[in-house]
Scaffold this motif. Structure first.
Motif, mmCIF file in Angstrom:
data_model
loop_
_atom_site.group_PDB
_atom_site.id
_atom_site.type_symbol
_atom_site.label_atom_id
_atom_site.label_comp_id
_atom_site.label_asym_id
_atom_site.label_seq_id
_atom_site.Cartn_x
_atom_site.Cartn_y
_atom_site.Cartn_z
ATOM 1 N N MET A 133 0.710 -1.212 0.184
ATOM 2 C CA MET A 133 -0.014 -0.070 0.085
ATOM 3 C C MET A 133 0.796 1.312 -0.156
ATOM 4 S SD MET A 133 -3.492 -0.451 2.125
ATOM 5 C CE MET A 133 -4.139 1.159 1.590
ATOM 6 N N VAL A 134 1.985 1.272 0.472
ATOM 7 C CA VAL A 134 3.031 2.348 0.650
ATOM 8 C C VAL A 134 3.442 2.964 -0.361
ATOM 9 C CG1 VAL A 134 4.881 3.512 2.022
ATOM 10 C CG2 VAL A 134 3.375 1.734 3.077
ATOM 11 N N ILE A 135 3.559 4.176 -0.818
ATOM 12 C CA ILE A 135 4.238 4.575 -2.067
ATOM 13 C C ILE A 135 4.927 5.696 -1.287
ATOM 14 C CG2 ILE A 135 2.542 4.060 -3.790
ATOM 15 C CD1 ILE A 135 1.538 6.676 -3.720
ATOM 16 N N ASN A 136 6.286 6.217 -2.133
ATOM 17 C CA ASN A 136 7.031 7.091 -1.615
ATOM 18 C C ASN A 136 8.124 7.487 -2.679
ATOM 19 O OD1 ASN A 136 8.278 4.108 -0.682
ATOM 20 N ND2 ASN A 136 10.053 5.435 -0.776
ATOM 21 N N HIS A 137 8.743 8.495 -2.672
ATOM 22 C CA HIS A 137 9.753 8.866 -3.495
ATOM 23 C C HIS A 137 10.892 8.164 -2.947
ATOM 24 C CE1 HIS A 137 7.645 12.022 -5.609
ATOM 25 N NE2 HIS A 137 7.246 12.649 -4.621
ATOM 26 N N GLU A 138 11.721 7.840 -4.319
ATOM 27 C CA GLU A 138 13.101 7.258 -3.800
ATOM 28 C C GLU A 138 14.338 8.079 -3.700
ATOM 29 O OE1 GLU A 138 13.101 4.053 -2.794
ATOM 30 O OE2 GLU A 138 11.195 3.365 -3.183
ATOM 31 N N PHE A 139 14.759 8.541 -2.633
ATOM 32 C CA PHE A 139 15.859 9.240 -2.502
ATOM 33 C C PHE A 139 16.468 8.868 -1.245
ATOM 34 C CE2 PHE A 139 13.201 11.641 0.143
ATOM 35 C CZ PHE A 139 12.143 12.408 -0.832
ATOM 36 N N GLU A 140 17.694 9.578 -1.109
ATOM 37 C CA GLU A 140 18.618 9.378 0.206
ATOM 38 C C GLU A 140 17.877 9.808 1.309
ATOM 39 O OE1 GLU A 140 22.920 10.282 1.967
ATOM 40 O OE2 GLU A 140 22.499 11.267 0.273
ATOM 41 N N ARG A 141 17.783 8.887 2.513
ATOM 42 C CA ARG A 141 17.230 9.465 3.730
ATOM 43 C C ARG A 141 18.206 8.912 4.633
ATOM 44 N NH1 ARG A 141 11.591 10.195 2.436
ATOM 45 N NH2 ARG A 141 10.968 9.324 0.738
ATOM 46 N N SER A 142 17.932 9.295 5.871
ATOM 47 C CA SER A 142 18.835 9.026 7.134
ATOM 48 C C SER A 142 18.667 7.522 7.262
ATOM 49 C CB SER A 142 18.509 9.701 8.400
ATOM 50 O OG SER A 142 19.406 9.178 9.477
#
Length: 202
Positions: A133-142
């Motif tokens: 169900m989860v969508i998100n942008h793919e970029f660097e996170r902590s």
């Protein structure tokens, strides 16, 4: 040694010719108790926000994350974990967000959950619970979920991708039907740009 940071994301050039004409006085803190959407200045905040033109590359990525899903069928979640205790907020863990998300899924027929997270560990926990169900942008996170925000902020503050990722997450949250969030300027910005049926604050 760095570019003016808003030039990373705006299709407008920021220089020293701008003047403060007193339209919006800064200083008021908008919180769970003092909601920004109830402020007499809220319409002025929205009108001011409309004057900002973001780069088309960012706007396209904002739309693409929903991948042919109607954003009005998406629950937005600002998963702010790392710095809340430092700033004097009550400590919340990812499981607190998960409980609220579950309640919202019982109240609305969401197809997806868009998550803007301040760390990859918490984001993956939410993905594990809400499979598919989860969508998100793919970029660097902590890559840690404990309070290292000072190191992370100071190390990344002047980097282009740091500001691009913040704008992508914020504008994507603003498209969702409803919002789960903590007290933050990031959440308040999403509220200014959004048109939510309901805002749930932890």
């Amino acid at each position: 040694p760095h570019d003016r940071i808003f030039n990373y994301v705006l299709d407008q050039w920021s220089d020293y010719t701008y003047k403060n004409i007193g339209t919006l006085q800064v200083g008021e803190l908008f919180t769970k108790e003092n909601k920004i959407e109830l402020s007499p200045k809220f319409a002025a905040f929205q009108n001011t926000a409309k004057k900002l033109r973001f780069k088309q590359t960012l706007l396209k990525k904002t739309d693409q994350v929903f991948n042919q899903i109607d954003p009005r069928e998406v629950l937005g979640v600002h998963l702010r974990i790392k710095d809340v205790s430092y700033h004097g907020h009550d400590s919340f863990i990812v499981e607190d967000f998960i409980k609220i998300i579950e309640q919202e899924l019982n109240n609305y027929n969401y197809k997806k959950i868009f998550v803007a997270a301040d760390n990859i560990v918490s984001l993956n926990k939410v993905k594990d619970v809400f499979q598919g169900m989860v969508i998100n942008h793919e970029f660097e996170r902590s890559n840690v979920d404990y309070n290292d925000f000072a190191h992370w902020e100071f190390y990344n503050f002047c980097k282009k991708n740091y500001w691009e990722s913040a704008i992508l997450d914020c504008l994507s949250l603003a498209k969702c039907r409803n919002l789960i969030c903590r007290t933050s300027n990031f959440g308040n910005a999403a509220i200014v740009y959004g048109n939510y049926d309901e805002i749930i604050r932890l």
